[in-house]
Write a protein that holds these residues in place. Structure first.
Motif, PDB file in Angstrom:
ATOM      1  N   ILE A 197      23.626  26.804 -15.693  1.00  0.00           N
ATOM      2  CA  ILE A 197      24.042  27.821 -16.658  1.00  0.00           C
ATOM      3  C   ILE A 197      25.560  27.829 -16.735  1.00  0.00           C
ATOM      4  N   ASP A 198      26.063  27.758 -17.964  1.00  0.00           N
ATOM      5  CA  ASP A 198      27.505  27.825 -18.199  1.00  0.00           C
ATOM      6  C   ASP A 198      27.876  29.283 -18.438  1.00  0.00           C
ATOM      7  N   ARG A 199      28.563  29.895 -17.482  1.00  0.00           N
ATOM      8  CA  ARG A 199      28.916  31.322 -17.586  1.00  0.00           C
ATOM      9  C   ARG A 199      29.738  31.619 -18.834  1.00  0.00           C
ATOM     10  N   GLU A 200      30.532  30.628 -19.268  1.00  0.00           N
ATOM     11  CA  GLU A 200      31.384  30.836 -20.441  1.00  0.00           C
ATOM     12  C   GLU A 200      30.548  31.010 -21.709  1.00  0.00           C
ATOM     13  N   LYS A 201      29.319  30.537 -21.690  1.00  0.00           N
ATOM     14  CA  LYS A 201      28.463  30.621 -22.877  1.00  0.00           C
ATOM     15  C   LYS A 201      27.386  31.698 -22.748  1.00  0.00           C
ATOM     16  N   LEU A 202      27.517  32.516 -21.709  1.00  0.00           N
ATOM     17  CA  LEU A 202      26.474  33.513 -21.448  1.00  0.00           C
ATOM     18  C   LEU A 202      27.054  34.925 -21.444  1.00  0.00           C
ATOM     19  N   TYR A 203      26.421  35.824 -22.178  1.00  0.00           N
ATOM     20  CA  TYR A 203      26.780  37.248 -22.182  1.00  0.00           C
ATOM     21  C   TYR A 203      25.605  38.003 -21.564  1.00  0.00           C
ATOM     22  N   ILE A 204      25.882  38.720 -20.481  1.00  0.00           N
ATOM     23  CA  ILE A 204      24.801  39.381 -19.742  1.00  0.00           C
ATOM     24  C   ILE A 204      24.781  40.871 -20.065  1.00  0.00           C
TER      25      ILE A 204
END
Length: 316
Positions: A92-99
Motif C-alpha cells: 500500500i502506497d500511503r501517499e495514495k491512500l486517504y484513511i
C-alpha cells in the motif's frame, strides 16, 4: 450510527468533488438482515449510498493492495492495523491512500444472533445499546454488546491507529487479553492435539479464511501448487488440513493484525482465531511486538540480533 453514515457520505462526496481521490471504499446496505456489504463509490451520487453500522465487519484492507489510483477507505481500528502492516510490505502506497478512521466498539455476530432466537431473522433494528431481532413468530430484544464477535470483545484497538480524518468519538481503551489462548496452553499436549484434530476435521478447504485475510496475498499459495504437491488437494485428511492452517498461521507471525477476518469467513465455525492469536501472543511475549501499531518500526521478523530469544532451538 445514522449520523456517522451522513458524515462518511459528506466526507466521501467532498473528497470526490475536490478530486483528492478517485475512489472511496466503504460499506453499503446489505440485501439481508444483519449484513452490510463492501461498496466502491466513484461518483458523488454513489457516495450517498455509503453507510456505517454494526454490520460493517469486513476488513476493507483487502481491496487496497497495489492500487494505482488515489483511494479513500473507511477503516476501523483493526483495519488500520492491517493497512500499517501492508504499508511495511510495500503493498500500500500511503501517499495514495486517504484513511477515514471510524472508532469501533464491535460488530454483530450473526451466528450468535441466530442462536439466540433459534429461527431465521427477517428484520433487525438497533436502538442505542439494544438490538431487536424479528422473524416469523418471534421478536426478541438483547443488549447488542452481548452479540458482538468474540474477536471484537477481545479487541484492544477499537480506535484507528492511523487516519487522515476521524469520524465519530474515540472508544474507551481495553486491556489486551489472551485468556482463551492461555486456557488452550494450559491443556496437556494430548488434549491440545485432540482439540486441533477435532477442529481440523471440520475444515472443507474452501480457503475462505485465506482469501479473507488482508495479509495473505501470495500470488501462488503452497496449497495450490502441484509440483511439488505439499499436501493433498482434498480436505479428507485432518493432518493435511492442520498443515495448511499451521503454515498459514506461521506465515502470519508478526504480521497478523488480529482482525478475526479468517474466523468470520469460515463456514464451518472453526476457531481459527485461537491459532492466529497464539501466534500474536507468542510474538508479543518473545519480541515485545504487535503488528500494525507503528508505521515506522521494522517488521519484527525482518530483523534479528544474536541476543534474540531462541527457545525453539532447545530440546525440552
Amino acid at each position: 450510527m445514522q449520523n456517522l453514515s451522513k458524515v462518511i457520505q459528506d466526507t466521501a462526496k467532498k473528497l470526490l468533488e475536490e478530486k483528492k481521490v478517485d475512489l472511496v471504499v466503504g460499506f453499503a446496505q446489505g440485501s439481508l438482515p444483519l449484513r452490510s456489504t463492501p461498496y466502491f463509490a466513484r461518483t458523488v451520487d454513489q457516495a450517498a449510498n455509503l453507510i456505517w453500522d454494526e454490520y460493517c465487519e469486513n476488513n476493507l484492507t483487502n481491496y487496497l493492495r497495489k492500487r494505482e489510483e488515489k483511494v479513500a477507505v473507511v477503516a476501523k481500528g483493526c483495519d488500520t492495523r492491517s493497512i500499517v502492516a501492508l504499508m511495511k510490505e510495500n503493498q500500500i502506497d500511503r501517499e495514495k491512500l486517504y484513511i477515514i478512521g471510524v472508532p469501533c466498539q464491535g460488530m454483530i455476530d450473526r451466528k450468535k444472533a441466530s442462536k439466540l432466537v433459534g429461527g431465521e431473522i427477517l428484520e433487525a433494528e438497533i436502538n442505542g445499546e439494544e438490538i431487536t431481532l424479528k422473524g416469523n413468530g418471534f421478536e426478541q430484544k438483547a443488549p447488542k454488546a452481548e452479540l458482538y464477535y468474540d474477536t471484537c470483545i477481545r479487541c484492544a484497538y477499537g480506535n484507528p491507529v492511523i487516519y487522515d480524518e476521524l469520524v465519530g468519538e474515540e472508544v474507551a481503551a481495553k486491556e489486551l487479553s489472551f485468556a482463551e489462548v492461555e486456557e488452550f496452553e494450559a491443556k496437556s499436549a494430548e488434549e491440545r492435539a485432540s482439540f486441533l484434530a477435532q477442529e481440523m476435521e471440520k475444515c472443507i478447504r474452501c480457503y475462505a479464511c485465506r482469501n479473507a485475510c488482508p495479509t495473505c496475498y501470495c500470488p501462488e499459495c503452497f496449497v495450490d501448487t502441484s509440483s511439488p504437491q505439499w499436501i493433498s488437494k482434498r480436505a479428507y485428511s485432518a493432518k493435511d488440513n492442520l498443515i495448511f492452517q499451521g503454515v498459514r498461521v506461521f506465515h502470519q507471525l508478526g504480521r497478523c493484525a488480529d482482525c478475526g477476518a479468517c474466523e468470520r469467513a469460515c463456514p464451518m465455525g472453526i476457531k481459527l482465531s485461537l491459532l492466529t492469536r497464539k501466534g500474536v501472543k507468542d510474538v508479543k511475549e518473545t519480541f515485545g511486538y504487535e503488528a500494525g501499531l507503528n508505521p515506522d518500526d521494522k517488521p519484527v521478523l525482518n530483523d534479528f540480533t544474536p541476543d534474540d530469544p531462541q527457545p525453539f532451538l532447545m530440546k525440552e
